[in-house]
Design a protein around this motif. Structure first.
Motif, PDB file in Angstrom:
ATOM      1  N   LEU A  75     -62.586  48.759  63.075  1.00 55.56           N
ATOM      2  CA  LEU A  75     -62.691  49.385  64.398  1.00 55.56           C
ATOM      3  C   LEU A  75     -64.102  49.936  64.640  1.00 55.56           C
ATOM      4  CD1 LEU A  75     -61.483  50.484  67.029  1.00 55.56           C
ATOM      5  CD2 LEU A  75     -60.657  52.473  65.739  1.00 55.56           C
TER       6      LEU A  75
ATOM      7  N   VAL B 121     -67.457  61.043  53.413  1.00 59.11           N
ATOM      8  CA  VAL B 121     -66.897  62.130  54.228  1.00 59.11           C
ATOM      9  C   VAL B 121     -66.201  63.200  53.393  1.00 59.11           C
ATOM     10  CG1 VAL B 121     -66.647  60.921  56.442  1.00 59.11           C
ATOM     11  CG2 VAL B 121     -64.789  60.823  54.766  1.00 59.11           C
ATOM     12  N   THR B 122     -65.969  62.918  52.114  1.00 60.06           N
ATOM     13  CA  THR B 122     -65.360  63.957  51.269  1.00 60.06           C
ATOM     14  C   THR B 122     -66.406  64.954  50.768  1.00 60.06           C
ATOM     15  OG1 THR B 122     -65.570  62.735  49.174  1.00 60.06           O
ATOM     16  CG2 THR B 122     -63.607  62.312  50.492  1.00 60.06           C
TER      17      THR B 122
ATOM     18  N   PRO C  32     -62.906  57.135  59.749  1.00 66.36           N
ATOM     19  CA  PRO C  32     -62.612  56.841  58.340  1.00 66.36           C
ATOM     20  C   PRO C  32     -61.196  57.180  57.894  1.00 66.36           C
ATOM     21  CG  PRO C  32     -64.686  57.985  58.494  1.00 66.36           C
ATOM     22  CD  PRO C  32     -64.040  58.050  59.858  1.00 66.36           C
TER      23      PRO C  32
ATOM     24  N   ARG D 139     -58.597  56.220  54.099  1.00 59.09           N
ATOM     25  CA  ARG D 139     -58.161  55.367  52.983  1.00 59.09           C
ATOM     26  C   ARG D 139     -56.675  55.617  52.884  1.00 59.09           C
ATOM     27  NH1 ARG D 139     -61.973  52.235  52.427  1.00 59.09           N
ATOM     28  NH2 ARG D 139     -63.798  52.616  51.146  1.00 59.09           N
TER      29      ARG D 139
ATOM     30  N   SER E 184     -53.204  57.938  64.206  1.00 60.26           N
ATOM     31  CA  SER E 184     -52.336  56.778  63.943  1.00 60.26           C
ATOM     32  C   SER E 184     -50.884  57.036  64.346  1.00 60.26           C
ATOM     33  CB  SER E 184     -52.385  56.470  62.447  1.00 60.26           C
ATOM     34  OG  SER E 184     -51.468  55.455  62.127  1.00 60.26           O
TER      35      SER E 184
ATOM     36  N   LYS F 272     -52.660  61.789  57.998  1.00 61.24           N
ATOM     37  CA  LYS F 272     -53.122  61.625  59.383  1.00 61.24           C
ATOM     38  C   LYS F 272     -52.685  62.822  60.240  1.00 61.24           C
ATOM     39  CE  LYS F 272     -55.173  58.469  60.816  1.00 61.24           C
ATOM     40  NZ  LYS F 272     -56.635  58.142  60.801  1.00 61.24           N
TER      41      LYS F 272
ATOM     42  N   SER G 235     -52.003  52.020  67.146  1.00 57.05           N
ATOM     43  CA  SER G 235     -51.043  51.254  66.338  1.00 57.05           C
ATOM     44  C   SER G 235     -51.762  50.088  65.669  1.00 57.05           C
ATOM     45  CB  SER G 235     -49.899  50.792  67.246  1.00 57.05           C
ATOM     46  OG  SER G 235     -48.868  50.219  66.479  1.00 57.05           O
ATOM     47  N   LEU G 236     -51.028  49.087  65.246  1.00 61.54           N
ATOM     48  CA  LEU G 236     -51.638  47.953  64.533  1.00 61.54           C
ATOM     49  C   LEU G 236     -52.801  47.384  65.333  1.00 61.54           C
ATOM     50  CD1 LEU G 236     -48.437  45.995  63.397  1.00 61.54           C
ATOM     51  CD2 LEU G 236     -49.593  47.920  62.269  1.00 61.54           C
TER      52      LEU G 236
ATOM     53  N   LYS H 157     -56.815  43.107  59.478  1.00 65.19           N
ATOM     54  CA  LYS H 157     -55.997  42.985  58.263  1.00 65.19           C
ATOM     55  C   LYS H 157     -54.522  42.782  58.612  1.00 65.19           C
ATOM     56  CE  LYS H 157     -56.858  47.878  57.745  1.00 65.19           C
ATOM     57  NZ  LYS H 157     -57.804  48.751  57.106  1.00 65.19           N
ATOM     58  N   GLN H 158     -54.123  43.165  59.812  1.00 66.10           N
ATOM     59  CA  GLN H 158     -52.743  42.939  60.245  1.00 66.10           C
ATOM     60  C   GLN H 158     -52.485  41.443  60.460  1.00 66.10           C
ATOM     61  OE1 GLN H 158     -51.087  45.473  59.837  1.00 66.10           O
ATOM     62  NE2 GLN H 158     -52.495  47.186  60.126  1.00 66.10           N
TER      63      GLN H 158
HETATM   64  N1  NAP Z   1     -55.985  49.056  61.128  1.00 62.01           N
HETATM   65  C1  NAP Z   1     -54.868  49.406  61.760  1.00 62.01           C
HETATM   66  O1  NAP Z   1     -54.011  48.569  62.044  1.00 62.01           O
HETATM   67  C2  NAP Z   1     -54.671  50.850  62.163  1.00 62.01           C
HETATM   68  C3  NAP Z   1     -53.452  51.248  62.743  1.00 62.01           C
HETATM   69  C4  NAP Z   1     -53.304  52.576  63.184  1.00 62.01           C
HETATM   70  C5  NAP Z   1     -54.358  53.481  63.015  1.00 62.01           C
HETATM   71  N2  NAP Z   1     -55.510  53.067  62.414  1.00 62.01           N
HETATM   72  C6  NAP Z   1     -56.603  54.044  62.253  1.00 62.01           C
HETATM   73  O2  NAP Z   1     -57.785  53.464  62.765  1.00 62.01           O
HETATM   74  C7  NAP Z   1     -58.910  53.923  62.028  1.00 62.01           C
HETATM   75  C8  NAP Z   1     -59.791  52.759  61.646  1.00 62.01           C
HETATM   76  O3  NAP Z   1     -59.050  51.780  60.959  1.00 62.01           O
HETATM   77  P1  NAP Z   1     -59.751  50.428  60.432  1.00 62.01           P
HETATM   78  O4  NAP Z   1     -58.702  49.393  60.344  1.00 62.01           O
HETATM   79  O5  NAP Z   1     -60.981  50.161  61.222  1.00 62.01           O
HETATM   80  O6  NAP Z   1     -60.140  50.859  58.953  1.00 62.01           O
HETATM   81  P2  NAP Z   1     -61.087  50.113  57.903  1.00 62.01           P
HETATM   82  O7  NAP Z   1     -61.525  48.796  58.390  1.00 62.01           O
HETATM   83  O8  NAP Z   1     -60.370  50.158  56.584  1.00 62.01           O
HETATM   84  O9  NAP Z   1     -62.334  51.080  57.844  1.00 62.01           O
HETATM   85  C9  NAP Z   1     -62.246  52.322  57.223  1.00 62.01           C
HETATM   86  C10 NAP Z   1     -63.594  53.003  57.310  1.00 62.01           C
HETATM   87  O10 NAP Z   1     -63.523  54.234  56.581  1.00 62.01           O
HETATM   88  C11 NAP Z   1     -64.685  54.328  55.778  1.00 62.01           C
HETATM   89  N3  NAP Z   1     -64.470  55.165  54.616  1.00 62.01           N
HETATM   90  C12 NAP Z   1     -63.552  55.041  53.646  1.00 62.01           C
HETATM   91  N4  NAP Z   1     -63.729  55.992  52.699  1.00 62.01           N
HETATM   92  C13 NAP Z   1     -64.787  56.736  53.103  1.00 62.01           C
HETATM   93  C14 NAP Z   1     -65.460  57.852  52.577  1.00 62.01           C
HETATM   94  N5  NAP Z   1     -65.098  58.450  51.420  1.00 62.01           N
HETATM   95  N6  NAP Z   1     -66.513  58.352  53.266  1.00 62.01           N
HETATM   96  C15 NAP Z   1     -66.899  57.770  54.437  1.00 62.01           C
HETATM   97  N7  NAP Z   1     -66.301  56.732  54.990  1.00 62.01           N
HETATM   98  C16 NAP Z   1     -65.257  56.209  54.326  1.00 62.01           C
HETATM   99  C17 NAP Z   1     -64.964  52.884  55.352  1.00 62.01           C
HETATM  100  O11 NAP Z   1     -66.280  52.769  54.862  1.00 62.01           O
HETATM  101  P3  NAP Z   1     -66.679  51.629  53.766  1.00 62.01           P
HETATM  102  O12 NAP Z   1     -65.887  50.397  54.127  1.00 62.01           O
HETATM  103  O13 NAP Z   1     -68.149  51.480  53.950  1.00 62.01           O
HETATM  104  O14 NAP Z   1     -66.295  52.172  52.429  1.00 62.01           O
HETATM  105  C18 NAP Z   1     -64.737  52.174  56.685  1.00 62.01           C
HETATM  106  O15 NAP Z   1     -65.885  52.264  57.476  1.00 62.01           O
HETATM  107  C19 NAP Z   1     -58.358  54.736  60.855  1.00 62.01           C
HETATM  108  O16 NAP Z   1     -58.521  56.103  61.137  1.00 62.01           O
HETATM  109  C20 NAP Z   1     -56.880  54.375  60.798  1.00 62.01           C
HETATM  110  O17 NAP Z   1     -56.081  55.435  60.328  1.00 62.01           O
HETATM  111  C21 NAP Z   1     -55.688  51.787  61.986  1.00 62.01           C
END
Ligand code: NAP
Length: 270
Positions: free
Chosen positions: A12, A48-49, A70, A72, A102, A129, A149-150, A157-158
């Motif tokens: 995202l 971010v931690t 961010p 995990r 989320s 969350k 959502s997804l 990845k979905q």
């Molecule tokens: N994907 C979905 O279907 C979905 C659904 C509902 C809600 N969401 C929400 O949408 C948001 C984005 O999702 P996404 O799919 O884009 O996730 P993503 O592709 O897994 O990206 C996660 C991001 O978090 C960063 N990150 C992880 N650990 C970190 C740390 N310790 N310090 C700083 N940055 C860190 C990663 O950086 P690196 O990769 O450089 O480590 C990456 O930029 C999240 O908040 C998630 O909860 C996603």
């Protein structure tokens, strides 16, 4: 507009950066273990931690706005504490904050969830969350909390999970209902919210509710894959503790935003 996208190496975050650059904004993006190679984005490494590092970076960048993405899945410190540290740092600089939340903070029920429904998490990810939202709101009541959502789109990845299930390498649940959204629609919505004064939770998801298994069938149709091999089960049978039927009612976002949030059938139409 100078925007700091935290998590710019993510699925995202990358799209948010791309659109912000296209809009002519000055964009600083952070990565942790990954990389950022997007044109026009100033890349910075950030964990971010690390509370002090987050504050130092935000103080140095002095953004007008921060988009915080961010997470995990299995790491409370990143998902909850990290979100809180970003909120503290943004508030110290007086920056507008748009935090990405989320649908996973809900337990699941047959009725759709409204924007302001309180979290009812059933697993550690949902709880993290929910905790992130509570921390962000406490620090900055003016922040927008975007419950989504997804997320679909190129590199999702979905979609990959659906492809894996069609190839027999994964299993999709028939009892987990979601309202998928396209990454481009979601990113556009986030940028609109940066430019708005919207405060509090906002559902930003597509209008179509489908199970993960139905999503698999739509992916098969879209990419001409054989649906016969699709492996499905229920989360209950698989012993997975997670939200079941989570439909986000995004009527408020649809009225508020210029961006049209497309449903999964339109997103995956051929
Ligand atoms: N994907 C979905 O279907 C979905 C659904 C509902 C809600 N969401 C929400 O949408 C948001 C984005 O999702 P996404 O799919 O884009 O996730 P993503 O592709 O897994 O990206 C996660 C991001 O978090 C960063 N990150 C992880 N650990 C970190 C740390 N310790 N310090 C700083 N940055 C860190 C990663 O950086 P690196 O990769 O450089 O480590 C990456 O930029 C999240 O908040 C998630 O909860 C996603």
């Amino acid at each position: 507009m100078r925007v700091l996208v935290v998590g710019a190496s993510g699925f995202l975050g990358r799209e948010v950066c791309r659109r912000a650059v296209d809009a002519g904004w000055s964009v600083v993006g952070t990565c942790h273990s990954g990389d950022i190679s997007a044109p026009g984005v100033t890349a910075r490494r950030l964990d971010v931690t690390d509370r002090a590092a987050v504050r130092a970076l935000v103080a140095e960048v002095r953004p007008d706005a921060v988009v915080s993405t961010p997470y995990r899945y299995d790491d409370w410190t990143v998902t909850a504490d990290g979100a809180a540290y970003v909120a503290v740092a943004a508030a110290e600089m007086g920056a507008r904050l748009v935090h990405v939340s989320s649908d996973a903070l809900h337990a699941g029920r047959p009725e759709p969830y409204a924007d302001d429904d309180p979290p009812t998490p059933v697993n550690a990810y949902g709880a993290a969350k929910a905790a992130a939202e509570t921390a962000v709101r406490a620090v900055d009541p003016g922040a927008a909390l975007v419950r989504t959502s997804l997320i679909l789109g190129e590199g999702s990845k979905q979609i990959q999970l659906s492809r894996d299930a069609l190839a027999g390498r994964a299993t999709l649940f028939t009892d987990q209902i979601r309202c998928p959204v396209d990454v481009t629609d979601l990113a556009a919505a986030l940028l609109e919210l940066v430019d708005s004064a919207y405060a509090g939770p906002l559902n930003v998801a597509g209008p179509d509710a489908v199970s993960r298994a139905e999503l698999g069938l739509l992916v098969a149709e879209r990419f001409d894959l054989d649906a016969a091999g699709l492996k499905t089960t229920t989360s209950t049978a698989a012993g997975v503790v997670g939200p079941t039927d989570v439909r986000l009612d995004s009527t408020r976002a649809a009225g508020l935003l210029r961006t049209r949030l497309r449903g999964v059938r339109e997103i995956l139409a051929r």
